[in-house]
Write an enzyme that holds these catalytic residues in place. Structure first.
Site, mmCIF file in Angstrom:
data_model
loop_
_atom_site.group_PDB
_atom_site.id
_atom_site.type_symbol
_atom_site.label_atom_id
_atom_site.label_comp_id
_atom_site.label_asym_id
_atom_site.label_seq_id
_atom_site.Cartn_x
_atom_site.Cartn_y
_atom_site.Cartn_z
ATOM 1 N N THR A 126 63.389 25.759 -5.499
ATOM 2 C CA THR A 126 62.768 26.392 -6.669
ATOM 3 C C THR A 126 63.263 25.737 -7.957
ATOM 4 O OG1 THR A 126 62.483 28.472 -5.498
ATOM 5 C CG2 THR A 126 62.492 28.594 -7.892
ATOM 6 N N GLN A 185 64.420 29.011 1.058
ATOM 7 C CA GLN A 185 64.269 28.723 -0.386
ATOM 8 C C GLN A 185 65.634 28.653 -1.041
ATOM 9 O OE1 GLN A 185 64.739 31.578 -2.878
ATOM 10 N NE2 GLN A 185 64.811 29.978 -4.458
ATOM 11 N N ARG A 205 57.067 35.735 -13.796
ATOM 12 C CA ARG A 205 58.378 36.363 -14.010
ATOM 13 C C ARG A 205 59.307 35.500 -14.842
ATOM 14 N NH1 ARG A 205 58.930 40.383 -10.105
ATOM 15 N NH2 ARG A 205 61.131 40.187 -9.629
ATOM 16 N N LYS A 256 59.007 23.950 -5.601
ATOM 17 C CA LYS A 256 58.307 25.161 -6.039
ATOM 18 C C LYS A 256 58.505 25.418 -7.533
ATOM 19 C CE LYS A 256 58.128 30.123 -4.984
ATOM 20 N NZ LYS A 256 58.675 30.844 -6.116
ATOM 21 N N TYR A 260 60.956 46.317 -9.926
ATOM 22 C CA TYR A 260 61.417 44.929 -9.760
ATOM 23 C C TYR A 260 60.244 44.044 -9.283
ATOM 24 C CZ TYR A 260 63.785 40.991 -7.443
ATOM 25 O OH TYR A 260 64.167 39.727 -7.026
ATOM 26 N N SER A 300 64.373 33.881 0.895
ATOM 27 C CA SER A 300 64.980 33.624 -0.418
ATOM 28 C C SER A 300 66.493 33.466 -0.313
ATOM 29 C CB SER A 300 64.655 34.803 -1.345
ATOM 30 O OG SER A 300 65.491 34.784 -2.480
ATOM 31 N N ARG A 359 63.011 40.751 -17.601
ATOM 32 C CA ARG A 359 62.081 41.823 -17.244
ATOM 33 C C ARG A 359 62.707 43.119 -17.738
ATOM 34 N NH1 ARG A 359 62.376 38.453 -12.674
ATOM 35 N NH2 ARG A 359 63.905 39.871 -11.783
HETATM 36 C C1 LIG Z 1 60.043 40.760 -6.461
HETATM 37 C C2 LIG Z 1 59.959 39.266 -6.488
HETATM 38 C C3 LIG Z 1 61.084 38.518 -6.179
HETATM 39 C C4 LIG Z 1 61.007 37.120 -6.154
HETATM 40 N N1 LIG Z 1 62.101 36.387 -5.770
HETATM 41 C C5 LIG Z 1 61.992 35.045 -5.657
HETATM 42 C C6 LIG Z 1 63.063 34.282 -5.133
HETATM 43 O O1 LIG Z 1 64.088 34.803 -4.744
HETATM 44 N N2 LIG Z 1 62.904 32.934 -5.077
HETATM 45 C C7 LIG Z 1 61.762 32.305 -5.501
HETATM 46 O O2 LIG Z 1 61.666 31.078 -5.449
HETATM 47 N N3 LIG Z 1 60.723 33.016 -5.971
HETATM 48 C C8 LIG Z 1 60.797 34.362 -6.037
HETATM 49 N N4 LIG Z 1 59.729 35.083 -6.473
HETATM 50 C C9 LIG Z 1 58.463 34.401 -6.786
HETATM 51 C C10 LIG Z 1 57.600 34.312 -5.530
HETATM 52 O O3 LIG Z 1 58.145 33.405 -4.612
HETATM 53 C C11 LIG Z 1 56.178 33.846 -5.862
HETATM 54 O O4 LIG Z 1 56.242 32.678 -6.634
HETATM 55 C C12 LIG Z 1 55.368 34.915 -6.590
HETATM 56 O O5 LIG Z 1 55.659 36.187 -6.094
HETATM 57 C C13 LIG Z 1 53.875 34.649 -6.438
HETATM 58 O O6 LIG Z 1 53.130 35.581 -7.136
HETATM 59 P P1 LIG Z 1 52.497 36.907 -6.497
HETATM 60 O O7 LIG Z 1 53.614 37.876 -6.347
HETATM 61 O O8 LIG Z 1 51.503 37.319 -7.501
HETATM 62 O O9 LIG Z 1 51.920 36.519 -5.149
HETATM 63 C C14 LIG Z 1 59.785 36.481 -6.500
HETATM 64 C C15 LIG Z 1 58.669 37.253 -6.806
HETATM 65 C C16 LIG Z 1 58.743 38.638 -6.790
HETATM 66 C C17 LIG Z 1 57.505 39.441 -7.102
#
Ligand SMILES: Cc1cc2nc3c(=O)[nH]c(=O)nc-3n(C[C@H](O)[C@H](O)[C@H](O)COP(=O)(O)O)c2cc1C
Length: 387
Positions: A156, A128, A279, A252, A25, A107, A165
């Site tokens: 967000t 968030q 993602r 964001k 994940y 989150s 994914r």
């Molecule tokens: C496992 C995972 C879960 C995430 N869940 C959220 C989320 O719940 N809300 C959100 O705004 N971004 C989420 N993101 C995005 C992160 O806030 C962030 O934008 C991102 O991880 C930045 O990239 P990096 O992992 O390379 O540092 C998630 C990212 C990952 C890897």
């Protein structure tokens, strides 16, 4: 105790200790994962300019992000299901961030609830929000965040519908995990994780279960997103939510200069240049590549932060020298958490701080705010390669 000297070390330990479903994940991007990979590799195209014979004493990486004093320009990004990476994960990460003097962002899709994290920390954390269709739920969760003392809303914008994914679908990602034969075989080798989970009651989406109506499977992130998230979110609704919150907001998920101008007009305290860690829209450019065009587009109208691909203090330094006021780490702190709980998140922050501070010194600067474009060597076509 293993000797941890880099985020990579934490990553390796995390891969051994976390269940495959939750490792996958974290370690996935959408579709071909091109943007996920580019977020990381594009940082290495930028180089640092070495300076010598400058006084390097009395250095500081302290600054502010959206008005908050921070010990370095790094916040913990919102990460869904953090409490599945390690028991009580959100509480542990929030505590590590608090002790280090950097913001923690909780989150919407966390395992520990807003109230739970507030109860176990003293410093206000950031909340968030994913915008859901259910207006009652929306008002209620904003009220809960305010009552819990959250002083900043991170809204967000890049996940109205979920990017695919492959591994999450194949693994049947859920919280808690459903006990299939492959899951049980995997969990049998992840005893640390299992013991932690047996010792906590926090195993469901704490902000949602018992608060939201009309979701068919309360354990599935995919069901929540498909059934609850608002695909109609537009700038009008963004402004309405900002009015509802009536406090500091960070927007964001902005990756386009025109969108950044729109975001700046809303009166947000900051925007985060982000593609959700690769993602969502696979094929989008990396965050670090889009940073300069966005900075040029908004000028001084709004504070600009960025995330995506940060795996070292040098990455933070590059983003800040380019003009970002702050950065966020997602996976880098999850690796630490999954590897070693709260101590692992602290270690991740220490590693990044050390790399940031030392690199800043070797660039000939003593204050993080003095880092600028002059400290960087950027290929001429870095941002202008695409029409
Ligand atoms: C496992 C995972 C879960 C995430 N869940 C959220 C989320 O719940 N809300 C959100 O705004 N971004 C989420 N993101 C995005 C992160 O806030 C962030 O934008 C991102 O991880 C930045 O990239 P990096 O992992 O390379 O540092 C998630 C990212 C990952 C890897």
């Amino acid at each position: 105790m293993p000797v941890i000297t880099s985020i990579d070390d934490l990553h390796r330990l995390y891969a051994r200790r976390a269940p495959k479903m939750f490792y996958d994940y974290t370690e996935s991007g959408s579709w071909t994962e091109q943007t996920f990979r580019d977020n990381i590799s594009d940082f290495s195209e930028i180089r640092l300019r070495q300076k010598v014979a400058v006084d390097m004493s009395g250095r500081s990486t302290a600054t502010t992000m959206a008005g908050r004093e921070v010990s370095m320009p790094v916040a913990l990004a919102p990460v869904g299901l953090t409490g599945m990476q390690h028991a009580d994960g959100e509480i542990k990460a929030a505590r590590a961030a608090e002790k280090f003097g950097v913001p923690f962002t909780l989150s919407t899709m966390s395992i520990c609830s807003i109230e739970d994290v507030a109860e176990h920390t003293d410093t206000p954390f950031w909340f968030q929000l994913y915008v859901m269709k259910d207006e009652d739920f929306l008002r209620d969760i904003l009220r809960r965040a305010r009552d819990a003392g959250c002083d900043t809303l991170v809204l967000t914008l890049d996940l109205q519908i979920l990017g695919q994914r492959h591994k999450d679908l194949k693994n049947g990602l859920s919280a808690p995990p459903k006990l299939t034969i492959p899951t049980m075989l995997d969990l049998a080798t992840k005893w640390r994780w299992g013991l932690g989970m047996l010792g906590t009651k926090r195993r469901k989406f704490g902000n949602i279960v018992g608060h939201a109506k009309g979701v068919s499977d309360t354990s599935s992130l995919m069901s929540w997103t498909a059934e609850q998230f608002d695909p109609q979110l537009d700038w009008k609704k963004v402004e309405r939510i900002m009015d509802m919150w009536d406090g500091k907001v960070i927007l964001k998920g902005v990756l386009d200069p025109e969108d950044a101008k729109m975001a700046a007009k809303t009166g947000a305290a900051a925007i985060i240049v982000s593609n959700h860690g690769g993602r969502q829209l696979d094929g989008a450019l990396s965050s670090i590549r889009m940073l300069q065009p966005i900075l040029d587009a908004v000028g001084d109208d709004v504070e600009v932060h960025m995330d995506g691909g940060i795996r070292s203090g040098q990455d933070v330094l590059k983003a800040v020298a380019m003009g970002a006021r702050g950065t966020y780490i997602g996976r880098a702190f999850v690796y630490g958490l999954g590897a070693m709980g709260e101590a692992g998140v602290t270690r991740a922050l220490e590693v990044i701080h050390k790399e940031l501070d030392t690199s800043m010194a070797l660039c000939g600067e003593r204050q993080i705010a003095d880092m600028g474009r002059d400290n960087l060597l950027i290929p001429h076509d870095f941002t202008g390669r695409w029409a």
